[in-house]
Structure formats: structure tokens, C-alpha cells
Design a protein around this motif. Sequence first.
Motif, PDB file in Angstrom:
ATOM      1  N   THR A   1     -32.700 -58.406  29.491  1.00  0.00           N
ATOM      2  CA  THR A   1     -33.325 -57.097  29.638  1.00  0.00           C
ATOM      3  C   THR A   1     -32.570 -56.022  28.862  1.00  0.00           C
ATOM      4  OG1 THR A   1     -33.823 -55.363  31.272  1.00  0.00           O
ATOM      5  CG2 THR A   1     -32.016 -56.835  31.791  1.00  0.00           C
ATOM      6  N   PRO A   2     -33.273 -54.983  28.415  1.00  0.00           N
ATOM      7  CA  PRO A   2     -32.588 -53.881  27.731  1.00  0.00           C
ATOM      8  C   PRO A   2     -31.696 -53.045  28.662  1.00  0.00           C
ATOM      9  CG  PRO A   2     -34.943 -53.857  27.254  1.00  0.00           C
ATOM     10  CD  PRO A   2     -34.719 -54.872  28.318  1.00  0.00           C
ATOM     11  N   ASP A   3     -31.851 -53.200  29.980  1.00  0.00           N
ATOM     12  CA  ASP A   3     -31.035 -52.444  30.937  1.00  0.00           C
ATOM     13  C   ASP A   3     -30.534 -53.396  32.028  1.00  0.00           C
ATOM     14  OD1 ASP A   3     -29.868 -50.666  32.725  1.00  0.00           O
ATOM     15  OD2 ASP A   3     -31.473 -49.184  32.554  1.00  0.00           O
ATOM     16  N   ALA A   4     -29.497 -54.154  31.700  1.00  0.00           N
ATOM     17  CA  ALA A   4     -28.979 -55.166  32.629  1.00  0.00           C
ATOM     18  C   ALA A   4     -28.473 -54.581  33.941  1.00  0.00           C
ATOM     19  CB  ALA A   4     -27.895 -56.009  31.953  1.00  0.00           C
ATOM     20  N   PRO A   5     -27.736 -53.462  33.957  1.00  0.00           N
ATOM     21  CA  PRO A   5     -27.296 -52.922  35.249  1.00  0.00           C
ATOM     22  C   PRO A   5     -28.467 -52.593  36.179  1.00  0.00           C
ATOM     23  CG  PRO A   5     -26.004 -51.947  33.496  1.00  0.00           C
ATOM     24  CD  PRO A   5     -27.127 -52.722  32.845  1.00  0.00           C
ATOM     25  N   ARG A   6     -29.524 -52.016  35.619  1.00  0.00           N
ATOM     26  CA  ARG A   6     -30.715 -51.699  36.424  1.00  0.00           C
ATOM     27  C   ARG A   6     -31.348 -52.978  36.972  1.00  0.00           C
ATOM     28  NH1 ARG A   6     -35.805 -49.610  33.321  1.00  0.00           N
ATOM     29  NH2 ARG A   6     -35.679 -51.793  32.782  1.00  0.00           N
ATOM     30  N   ALA A   7     -31.483 -54.002  36.117  1.00  0.00           N
ATOM     31  CA  ALA A   7     -32.080 -55.262  36.546  1.00  0.00           C
ATOM     32  C   ALA A   7     -31.222 -55.934  37.614  1.00  0.00           C
ATOM     33  CB  ALA A   7     -32.266 -56.198  35.353  1.00  0.00           C
ATOM     34  N   ARG A   8     -29.899 -55.899  37.456  1.00  0.00           N
ATOM     35  CA  ARG A   8     -29.015 -56.504  38.471  1.00  0.00           C
ATOM     36  C   ARG A   8     -29.231 -55.836  39.818  1.00  0.00           C
ATOM     37  NH1 ARG A   8     -24.935 -56.474  34.164  1.00  0.00           N
ATOM     38  NH2 ARG A   8     -24.028 -54.616  35.095  1.00  0.00           N
ATOM     39  N   ARG A   9     -29.268 -54.508  39.838  1.00  0.00           N
ATOM     40  CA  ARG A   9     -29.493 -53.784  41.101  1.00  0.00           C
ATOM     41  C   ARG A   9     -30.850 -54.137  41.705  1.00  0.00           C
ATOM     42  NH1 ARG A   9     -27.261 -49.770  38.016  1.00  0.00           N
ATOM     43  NH2 ARG A   9     -29.294 -48.822  37.629  1.00  0.00           N
ATOM     44  N   PHE A  10     -31.883 -54.161  40.866  1.00  0.00           N
ATOM     45  CA  PHE A  10     -33.240 -54.450  41.324  1.00  0.00           C
ATOM     46  C   PHE A  10     -33.312 -55.818  42.009  1.00  0.00           C
ATOM     47  CE2 PHE A  10     -37.374 -56.438  40.589  1.00  0.00           C
ATOM     48  CZ  PHE A  10     -38.229 -55.513  41.172  1.00  0.00           C
ATOM     49  N   TYR A  11     -32.855 -56.861  41.316  1.00  0.00           N
ATOM     50  CA  TYR A  11     -32.960 -58.212  41.870  1.00  0.00           C
ATOM     51  C   TYR A  11     -32.011 -58.425  43.046  1.00  0.00           C
ATOM     52  CZ  TYR A  11     -36.225 -59.458  38.265  1.00  0.00           C
ATOM     53  OH  TYR A  11     -37.343 -59.508  37.475  1.00  0.00           O
ATOM     54  N   GLN A  12     -30.875 -57.775  43.021  1.00  0.00           N
ATOM     55  CA  GLN A  12     -29.944 -57.871  44.141  1.00  0.00           C
ATOM     56  C   GLN A  12     -30.588 -57.275  45.402  1.00  0.00           C
ATOM     57  OE1 GLN A  12     -26.152 -55.995  43.400  1.00  0.00           O
ATOM     58  NE2 GLN A  12     -25.113 -57.476  44.682  1.00  0.00           N
ATOM     59  N   GLU A  13     -31.225 -56.114  45.247  1.00  0.00           N
ATOM     60  CA  GLU A  13     -31.881 -55.482  46.391  1.00  0.00           C
ATOM     61  C   GLU A  13     -33.150 -56.227  46.802  1.00  0.00           C
ATOM     62  OE1 GLU A  13     -32.320 -51.233  46.095  1.00  0.00           O
ATOM     63  OE2 GLU A  13     -30.339 -51.043  45.174  1.00  0.00           O
ATOM     64  N   LEU A  14     -33.910 -56.734  45.850  1.00  0.00           N
ATOM     65  CA  LEU A  14     -35.149 -57.430  46.144  1.00  0.00           C
ATOM     66  C   LEU A  14     -34.918 -58.747  46.879  1.00  0.00           C
ATOM     67  CD1 LEU A  14     -38.247 -57.687  45.820  1.00  0.00           C
ATOM     68  CD2 LEU A  14     -37.794 -58.804  43.618  1.00  0.00           C
ATOM     69  N   PHE A  15     -34.029 -59.577  46.342  1.00  0.00           N
ATOM     70  CA  PHE A  15     -33.831 -60.920  46.877  1.00  0.00           C
ATOM     71  C   PHE A  15     -32.536 -61.110  47.658  1.00  0.00           C
ATOM     72  CE2 PHE A  15     -36.475 -62.061  42.992  1.00  0.00           C
ATOM     73  CZ  PHE A  15     -37.638 -62.257  43.712  1.00  0.00           C
ATOM     74  N   GLY A  16     -31.665 -60.096  47.668  1.00  0.00           N
ATOM     75  CA  GLY A  16     -30.379 -60.251  48.337  1.00  0.00           C
ATOM     76  C   GLY A  16     -29.430 -61.165  47.585  1.00  0.00           C
ATOM     77  N   TRP A  17     -29.645 -61.303  46.264  1.00  0.00           N
ATOM     78  CA  TRP A  17     -28.814 -62.177  45.444  1.00  0.00           C
ATOM     79  C   TRP A  17     -27.376 -61.673  45.380  1.00  0.00           C
ATOM     80  CZ3 TRP A  17     -32.230 -62.640  40.436  1.00  0.00           C
ATOM     81  CH2 TRP A  17     -33.302 -63.505  40.683  1.00  0.00           C
ATOM     82  N   THR A  18     -26.450 -62.607  45.330  1.00  0.00           N
ATOM     83  CA  THR A  18     -25.075 -62.304  44.985  1.00  0.00           C
ATOM     84  C   THR A  18     -25.017 -62.238  43.463  1.00  0.00           C
ATOM     85  OG1 THR A  18     -24.261 -63.512  46.897  1.00  0.00           O
ATOM     86  CG2 THR A  18     -22.698 -63.127  45.108  1.00  0.00           C
ATOM     87  N   VAL A  19     -24.551 -61.116  42.931  1.00  0.00           N
ATOM     88  CA  VAL A  19     -24.504 -60.918  41.479  1.00  0.00           C
ATOM     89  C   VAL A  19     -23.062 -60.622  41.096  1.00  0.00           C
ATOM     90  CG1 VAL A  19     -25.322 -59.513  39.560  1.00  0.00           C
ATOM     91  CG2 VAL A  19     -26.870 -60.057  41.448  1.00  0.00           C
ATOM     92  N   ASN A  20     -22.511 -61.442  40.212  1.00  0.00           N
ATOM     93  CA  ASN A  20     -21.126 -61.288  39.770  1.00  0.00           C
ATOM     94  C   ASN A  20     -21.084 -61.082  38.267  1.00  0.00           C
ATOM     95  OD1 ASN A  20     -19.841 -61.823  42.360  1.00  0.00           O
ATOM     96  ND2 ASN A  20     -20.630 -63.894  42.094  1.00  0.00           N
ATOM     97  N   ALA A  21     -20.749 -59.862  37.837  1.00  0.00           N
ATOM     98  CA  ALA A  21     -20.647 -59.563  36.411  1.00  0.00           C
ATOM     99  C   ALA A  21     -19.444 -60.298  35.827  1.00  0.00           C
ATOM    100  CB  ALA A  21     -20.516 -58.067  36.189  1.00  0.00           C
ATOM    101  N   ILE A  22     -19.675 -61.025  34.727  1.00  0.00           N
ATOM    102  CA  ILE A  22     -18.555 -61.695  34.057  1.00  0.00           C
ATOM    103  C   ILE A  22     -18.032 -60.843  32.905  1.00  0.00           C
ATOM    104  CG2 ILE A  22     -19.170 -64.011  34.777  1.00  0.00           C
ATOM    105  CD1 ILE A  22     -20.370 -64.482  32.024  1.00  0.00           C
ATOM    106  N   ASP A  23     -18.862 -59.913  32.430  1.00  0.00           N
ATOM    107  CA  ASP A  23     -18.448 -58.910  31.453  1.00  0.00           C
ATOM    108  C   ASP A  23     -19.509 -57.817  31.456  1.00  0.00           C
ATOM    109  OD1 ASP A  23     -20.587 -59.743  29.773  1.00  0.00           O
ATOM    110  OD2 ASP A  23     -19.290 -61.039  28.590  1.00  0.00           O
TER     111      ASP A  23
END
Length: 113
Positions: free
Chosen positions: A11-33
Motif C-alpha cells: 500500500t502507498p500508506d503502510a502505517p495507515r493500513a497497519r492501523r486499519f487491519y490491526q483494529e479491524l481484525f485484532g492482528w498483532t502487527v510487528n514492524a521490522i523496519d
Amino acid sequence: MTSIGWFDISTPDAPRARRFYQELFGWTVNAIDETYALVGGDGDRPAGGIGQAGPDSPYTGVVVYFAVDDVEAALERAESLGGSRVMEPAPTPMGRIAVFADLDGNRVGLVSH
């Protein structure tokens, strides 16, 4: 039957997408960089990732990666059936990957662990 081995959201906006999917599905999201984050799966093994698409990215959107024994052989088979290469085989921490477009232009990934 081939199983799903990984998914990737580019996605062109990875931080936004990470927040969206984390809130939507309750995913654990770990940034590696700054450009890529792993999405939790069963146990300690991640199930997929969310990455920053840039001008040289081979695709944007969601790509499902199917587990194969040999990425190069599967990519060549896809091409022989009319698919087209989108991303050359490359090593990653999760295994060797490649992406092709099927006959309808859908992006499909290949991964060997």
C-alpha cells in the motif's frame, strides 16, 4: 492441493493500513523496519505482511502467496500456461518468493519455505 503460505498487502500508506487491519481484525502487527511489518499468525510464525509500496514496487493491493516446493519451476509453469512474470524470484526471511499475473491480470504469489 497447494496451500496458502503467506499474504502481502502492499500500500502507498503502510502505517495507515497497519492501523486499519490491526483494529479491524485484532492482528498483532510487528514492524521490522519503516517499510514492512509482519502480521501475527498461529504461534510464533507470522501469517503475512503489510508493506510500503513505492514507485518501483511490483504491485499494490493484496497478493496471496501459495506454498510450492520450487518457486522458479512454478513460475516457469505459470508462464508456460499464459501467465506473466511480475516479480523475479527473491530470497526473504520467510522463504523464496516470486509473483506472476494470471490470465486475468490477478497478481499471485509463490513462496517456498
